[in-house]
Write an enzyme that holds these catalytic residues in place. Structure first.
Site, short mmCIF file in Angstrom:
data_model
loop_
_atom_site.label_atom_id
_atom_site.label_comp_id
_atom_site.label_asym_id
_atom_site.label_seq_id
_atom_site.Cartn_x
_atom_site.Cartn_y
_atom_site.Cartn_z
N ASP A 136 -86.07 -29.62 -19.46
CA ASP A 136 -86.55 -29.09 -21.24
C ASP A 136 -85.18 -28.96 -21.12
O ASP A 136 -84.47 -29.39 -22.50
CB ASP A 136 -87.70 -28.38 -20.51
CG ASP A 136 -88.07 -27.65 -21.63
OD1 ASP A 136 -87.64 -28.22 -22.64
OD2 ASP A 136 -89.11 -27.01 -21.61
N THR B 177 -82.96 -24.84 -16.37
CA THR B 177 -82.79 -24.50 -14.56
C THR B 177 -82.52 -25.61 -13.68
O THR B 177 -81.55 -25.18 -12.98
CB THR B 177 -84.24 -25.09 -14.21
OG1 THR B 177 -85.96 -24.30 -15.53
CG2 THR B 177 -84.93 -24.56 -12.61
N ARG C 83 -102.02 -30.07 -11.47
CA ARG C 83 -101.10 -31.21 -11.35
C ARG C 83 -101.48 -31.65 -10.84
O ARG C 83 -100.85 -33.34 -10.04
CB ARG C 83 -100.59 -30.02 -10.48
CG ARG C 83 -99.74 -29.18 -10.55
CD ARG C 83 -99.08 -28.30 -9.10
NE ARG C 83 -98.56 -26.67 -9.83
CZ ARG C 83 -97.12 -26.67 -10.34
NH1 ARG C 83 -96.37 -27.74 -10.46
NH2 ARG C 83 -97.07 -25.84 -10.53
P1 IMP Z 1 -86.21 -25.84 -18.31
O1 IMP Z 1 -85.40 -25.18 -17.41
O2 IMP Z 1 -86.33 -25.63 -19.73
O3 IMP Z 1 -85.32 -27.51 -18.28
O4 IMP Z 1 -87.58 -25.97 -17.42
C1 IMP Z 1 -87.91 -26.63 -16.76
C2 IMP Z 1 -88.92 -26.42 -16.08
O5 IMP Z 1 -90.00 -25.92 -16.76
C3 IMP Z 1 -89.13 -27.36 -15.71
O6 IMP Z 1 -89.74 -27.81 -14.19
C4 IMP Z 1 -90.82 -27.75 -15.81
O7 IMP Z 1 -91.56 -26.83 -14.21
C5 IMP Z 1 -91.24 -26.30 -16.89
N1 IMP Z 1 -91.57 -27.00 -17.74
C6 IMP Z 1 -90.66 -27.37 -18.99
N2 IMP Z 1 -91.86 -28.00 -19.96
C7 IMP Z 1 -92.74 -28.60 -19.32
C8 IMP Z 1 -93.78 -29.07 -20.13
O8 IMP Z 1 -93.67 -29.62 -20.80
N3 IMP Z 1 -94.79 -29.40 -18.64
C9 IMP Z 1 -95.09 -28.10 -17.86
N4 IMP Z 1 -93.85 -27.55 -17.11
C10 IMP Z 1 -92.76 -28.03 -17.93
#
Ligand code: IMP
Ligand code: MG
Length: 176
Positions: free
Chosen positions: A101, A105, A163
Site C-alpha cells: 500500500d 512496511t 482472510r
Molecule cells: P503499507 O505499509 O502501507 O504498504 O501496508 C501494508 C500492509 O497493510 C499490508 O501488508 C496489509 O497487511 C495492510 N493493508 C494495506 N492495504 C490493505 C487492504 O486494502 N486490505 C487489507 N490489508 C491492507
C-alpha cells in the site's frame, strides 16, 4: 454499519495469475535455490499457492509485522512481532507479501533483511496499490495492480476477518 463485500478479482483469475508468476520466478531462478520469506498473516495464502507451482528448490520461512491495527488506516509505526527462524545470509530470498500500500512496511522489512546479507532480495506481492505509494520501494513480481479500495480475501483481512474468502473483494460500509 453493515459490512458489504463486492467481488473484484475472481478465484480463477487469481490462480491463473499466480501460476504465471511462478513460471516467471522459475525462469529467473533457474539453477538456484529459492528461499521464500512470507509475511504473516496476509501473505500465507498467496505464498502457499505460489510455492506449489515453483519447480526450483524452495524453502519457506515466516515473519510477522504489523502496520495496521484492526482498522483500515495505517498506524504509521511498523512493529516486528515475529522474526524469521532461519538465517538468510547468502540465500536468494523472495519476500512474499499480500499487498503493498504505502510501501512503508516493505521499506522497513527490506532494510532489515538487507543487513543480513542475502545473496539477493526481491519482492513478490499479490496486490499492488500503486496509487497510494509513499515509500521508495520496487516490487519485482506483482499479481494485480489495484485502485484505492480496501481489499479483503485470499489472505487479506479486515479486523482479522475475511482472510478465507477464495476471491479478492472490496469491503465497503453501508448504513443498516
Ligand atoms: P503499507 O505499509 O502501507 O504498504 O501496508 C501494508 C500492509 O497493510 C499490508 O501488508 C496489509 O497487511 C495492510 N493493508 C494495506 N492495504 C490493505 C487492504 O486494502 N486490505 C487489507 N490489508 C491492507
Ligand atoms: Mg501484510
Amino acid at each position: 454499519m453493515k459490512e458489504m463485500i463486492t467481488e473484484r478479482i475472481r478465484e480463477d483469475e487469481i490462480l491463473k495469475r499466480i501460476r504465471e508468476l511462478a513460471e516467471e520466478i522459475n525462469r529467473d531462478y533457474e539453477g538456484m535455490k529459492l528461499h521464500l520469506a512470507c509475511v504473516l498473516k496476509g501473505g500465507v495464502y498467496f505464498a502457499c499457492e505460489l510455492s506449489k507451482h515453483l519447480t526450483v528448490p524452495v524453502t519457506i520461512d515466516f515473519m510477522s509485522l504489523s502496520s495496521y491495527g484492526d482498522g483500515m488506516t495505517s498506524q504509521g509505526v511498523i512493529t516486528l512481532n515475529q522474526d524469521l527462524t532461519q538465517n538468510i545470509a547468502g540465500k536468494h530470498v523472495l519476500l512474499v507479501e499480500d499487498i503493498i500500500d504505502s510501501g512503508r512496511t516493505l521499506f522497513y522489512v527490506e532494510n532489515m533483511l538487507k543487513k543480513r546479507e542475502p545473496a539477493s532480495l526481491e519482492v513478490c506481492a499479490l496486490l499492488d496499490k500503486k496509487c497510494k505509494r509513499e515509500a521508495d520501494v520496487s516490487i519485482k513480481y506483482v499479481g494485480f495492480e489495484i485502485e484505492d479500495y480496501f481489499a479483503v480475501g485470499f489472505g487479506l483481512d479486515y479486523a482479522q476477518k475475511y482472510r478465507n474468502l477464495t476471491y479478492i473483494g472490496e469491503l465497503q460500509f453501508k448504513e443498516d
